[in-house]
Design an enzyme around this catalytic site. Sequence first.
Site, short mmCIF file in Angstrom:
data_model
loop_
_atom_site.label_atom_id
_atom_site.label_comp_id
_atom_site.label_asym_id
_atom_site.label_seq_id
_atom_site.Cartn_x
_atom_site.Cartn_y
_atom_site.Cartn_z
N LYS A 41 0.82 -1.20 0.00
CA LYS A 41 0.00 0.00 0.00
C LYS A 41 0.86 1.26 0.00
O LYS A 41 0.39 2.33 -0.31
CB LYS A 41 -0.89 0.00 1.26
N GLY A 42 2.10 1.07 0.43
CA GLY A 42 2.98 2.22 0.67
C GLY A 42 3.17 3.17 -0.50
O GLY A 42 3.30 4.37 -0.31
N GLU A 97 7.41 1.93 -6.53
CA GLU A 97 7.65 1.43 -5.17
C GLU A 97 7.89 2.61 -4.22
O GLU A 97 8.31 3.69 -4.66
CB GLU A 97 8.86 0.48 -5.22
N ASP A 98 7.60 2.40 -2.95
CA ASP A 98 7.86 3.48 -1.98
C ASP A 98 9.33 3.52 -1.58
O ASP A 98 9.96 4.56 -1.60
CB ASP A 98 6.94 3.34 -0.75
N ASP A 101 14.69 -1.39 0.05
CA ASP A 101 15.46 -1.56 1.27
C ASP A 101 16.41 -2.75 1.07
O ASP A 101 17.48 -2.58 0.50
CB ASP A 101 14.42 -1.79 2.39
N VAL A 151 12.00 4.87 8.05
CA VAL A 151 11.27 6.10 7.79
C VAL A 151 9.77 5.85 7.65
O VAL A 151 9.34 4.75 7.29
CB VAL A 151 11.80 6.81 6.51
N ASP A 157 4.68 3.24 6.35
CA ASP A 157 4.06 3.01 7.66
C ASP A 157 5.00 2.34 8.65
O ASP A 157 6.03 1.78 8.29
CB ASP A 157 2.83 2.11 7.49
N ARG A 163 1.06 6.62 7.69
CA ARG A 163 1.02 6.73 6.23
C ARG A 163 0.58 8.12 5.78
O ARG A 163 0.99 8.60 4.73
CB ARG A 163 0.03 5.72 5.65
P1 IMP Z 1 12.61 -4.63 0.90
O1 IMP Z 1 12.08 -5.92 0.37
O2 IMP Z 1 13.42 -4.85 2.15
O3 IMP Z 1 13.41 -3.86 -0.13
O4 IMP Z 1 11.42 -3.72 1.35
C1 IMP Z 1 10.11 -4.08 1.12
C2 IMP Z 1 9.10 -3.17 1.71
O5 IMP Z 1 9.30 -3.00 3.10
C3 IMP Z 1 9.06 -1.78 1.14
O6 IMP Z 1 8.34 -1.73 -0.03
C4 IMP Z 1 8.31 -1.06 2.25
O7 IMP Z 1 6.92 -1.26 2.10
C5 IMP Z 1 8.81 -1.75 3.50
N1 IMP Z 1 9.89 -0.95 4.10
C6 IMP Z 1 11.20 -1.14 3.97
N2 IMP Z 1 11.91 -0.18 4.64
C7 IMP Z 1 10.98 0.63 5.20
C8 IMP Z 1 11.07 1.83 6.00
O8 IMP Z 1 12.13 2.37 6.32
N3 IMP Z 1 9.87 2.37 6.37
C9 IMP Z 1 8.67 1.83 6.03
N4 IMP Z 1 8.55 0.74 5.26
C10 IMP Z 1 9.69 0.14 4.85
MG MG Z 2 6.14 -1.68 0.02
#
Ligand code: IMP
Ligand code: MG
Length: 173
Positions: A41-42, A97-98, A101, A151, A157, A163
């Site tokens: 949803k981000g 994408e938001d 990470d 963040v 969130d 959000r």
């Molecule tokens: P990843 O798979 O670790 O790259 O991240 C997947 C998802 O985790 C992102 O699309 C976000 O929805 C959530 N996420 C990762 N880091 C953060 C953060 O710092 N704040 C909030 N949501 C995060």
């Molecule tokens: Mg996400």
Amino acid sequence: MEKIEKILFTYEEIQERIKELGKIISEDYKEKNPILACILKGAVYFAVDLTRNLSVPFILDFISILSYGPSKETYGIVRITKDLDINIYNKDVIIIEDIVDTGLSLAYLLRVLKAREPSSLKVCTLLDCPGRRIIDVPIDYKGFEIPNYYVVGYGLDYNENYRNLMYIAVLEK
Ligand code: IMP
Ligand code: MG
């Protein structure tokens, strides 16, 4: 409840950057009709504002993925909980994408969508946190690079909270 430690990007800074991204993407997709695959949803808040800055026709669609396992870092198990409505075969797709990470969810999504044979597949993320990356993923458009912070705000969130903040902030934990 956790408190906001500091504001990283104000609403004005975010809008300014999205305006620039919109211009670049509109230029790159001049003769095209891209499908924006917004990850729920981000990324919703970002996707909406981005579309307002596009001067090319586009189709907005949504996909929802769930990462699970005791620790995302050790497992990185991802599953689609709501798929795109549209068939992307032979289409130009931009994943919205938001934040990228660890890169695990995006890597999974790229693999799944590539198998559907779109004519192109790119990634646009509002935030990039390269310090926490586990798997290398290609990012074509990015709003801001951030240090290793958790963040919230502007769609992001913490346990579904924050959000609706108009800015992006670091959480005090
Ligand atoms: P990843 O798979 O670790 O790259 O991240 C997947 C998802 O985790 C992102 O699309 C976000 O929805 C959530 N996420 C990762 N880091 C953060 C953060 O710092 N704040 C909030 N949501 C995060
Ligand atoms: Mg996400």
